[in-house]
Design a protein around this motif. Structure first.
Motif, short mmCIF file in Angstrom:
data_model
loop_
_atom_site.label_atom_id
_atom_site.label_comp_id
_atom_site.label_asym_id
_atom_site.label_seq_id
_atom_site.Cartn_x
_atom_site.Cartn_y
_atom_site.Cartn_z
N PHE A 111 0.83 -1.20 0.00
CA PHE A 111 0.00 0.00 0.00
C PHE A 111 0.87 1.26 0.00
O PHE A 111 0.63 2.19 -0.77
CB PHE A 111 -0.92 -0.02 1.22
N GLU A 112 1.88 1.29 0.84
CA GLU A 112 2.75 2.47 0.93
C GLU A 112 3.56 2.67 -0.35
O GLU A 112 3.75 3.80 -0.80
CB GLU A 112 3.67 2.33 2.14
N ASN A 113 4.03 1.57 -0.93
CA ASN A 113 4.81 1.69 -2.17
C ASN A 113 3.96 2.25 -3.31
O ASN A 113 4.41 3.09 -4.09
CB ASN A 113 5.38 0.33 -2.56
N GLU A 114 2.73 1.76 -3.43
CA GLU A 114 1.86 2.25 -4.49
C GLU A 114 1.43 3.69 -4.23
O GLU A 114 1.34 4.50 -5.16
CB GLU A 114 0.63 1.34 -4.59
N LEU A 115 1.20 4.03 -2.97
CA LEU A 115 0.75 5.38 -2.62
C LEU A 115 1.85 6.41 -2.83
O LEU A 115 1.55 7.60 -3.03
CB LEU A 115 0.29 5.39 -1.16
N SER A 116 3.10 5.99 -2.80
CA SER A 116 4.21 6.93 -2.96
C SER A 116 4.26 7.54 -4.36
O SER A 116 4.98 8.51 -4.59
CB SER A 116 5.53 6.22 -2.66
#
Length: 287
Positions: A111-116
């Protein structure tokens, strides 16, 4: 003659005296101070100033909230795409990992990687991306259920309200594959059905649901027979057809004028044997 000239001069004198002294002294009100201007002019000027002072802030607030609404949609779309990506990736990897804590950690990483990839989230979410929480997510059963909670800043605070709370979620079934079991429990059987069919099938390749479509010339269809030995009759879509190409199936009883005929389509569903209801076993594959 002298009398008429005197009368005309007297009339001109009266007309000049009838003009107000204020109009003769000032041909225009422009440039007058509030003290010199007429009271009605001062009152009208004050009314316009008051209306502008009230309407201008309201218009500014309206357009600010309108732009904020579109920003909310943009941020929600980006968060939803990140949730969907994270749930799908975690569902794919769930077959090799069954610890709940490890799966949740893996989902947060995805989730964090895609949101970045998105800058708008940091700009409009209170506290930035690090404040997006996946609390409330659950991966304990056959589904990866992710839930994101965050607050969006309001451009113009309304009394004590300066942010709105948003909750979004995404759910994906775990890709755990077939479970052969340990032999102690019986596995429920699954069968194949169609949307309007009255029978259930044990094989996906059953000729009743897997149609074998052939194209033939209309002049040859009268001599054709299906695999059961039956003749072909006109489908409702082929009524009036006397030439050209028609379509038949191996076990069908009708010929069709178009490949798009609904009778040539099969939407197949997989259900458990306990859900077949009033459907009967197929005579070809389920006996």
């Amino acid at each position: 003659m002298d009398v008429s000239l005197c009368r005309q001069a007297k009339k001109n004198s009266i007309k000049r005296k009838s003009l107000p002294d204020f109009a003769r002294k000032h041909k225009s009100l422009d440039g007058l101070s509030d003290r010199e201007a007429h009271p009605c002019a001062r009152r009208w000027k004050g009314t316009l100033t008051l209306e502008a002072a009230v309407i201008a802030p309201l218009l500014a607030a309206f357009f600010a909230f309108l732009l904020f609404f579109f920003r909310v949609l943009q941020v929600q779309t980006q968060v939803q795409e990140s949730l969907y990506f994270a749930s799908r990736e975690t569902a794919c990897e769930a077959g090799a990992m069954d610890q709940t804590v490890a799966l949740l950690t893996l989902a947060e990483g995805h989730f964090e990687n895609e949101l970045s990839k998105y800058d708008e989230v940091s700009a409009y979410v209170r506290g930035g991306k690090v404040t997006l929480s996946l609390l409330g997510s659950d991966v304990s059963d056959d589904y990866v259920k992710l839930q994101a909670n965050y607050s969006m800043k309001i451009p113009v605070p309304f009394f004590s309200l300066d942010a709105i709370s948003v909750t979004q979620s995404s759910e994906s079934r775990k890709w755990t594959g077939d479970n052969a079991g340990d032999g102690t429990e019986s596995e429920e059987e699954y069968v194949y059905v169609t949307e309007t069919g009255t029978a259930y099938h044990k094989s996906r390749d059953c000729t009743s649901i897997s149609l074998s479509i052939q194209s033939v010339d209309y002049s040859e269809v009268a001599a054709k027979v299906n695999s059961s030995g039956g003749k072909y009759y006109a489908c409702s879509c082929a009524s009036g057809v006397t030439s050209g190409t028609v379509y038949i199936t191996s076990y069908g009883t009708k010929y069709h004028a178009s490949m798009t005929c609904s009778a040539l389509k099969r939407t197949v569903y997989v259900i458990s044997i306990s859900e077949v209801g009033s459907r009967t076993p197929c005579s070809k594959c389920a006996q």
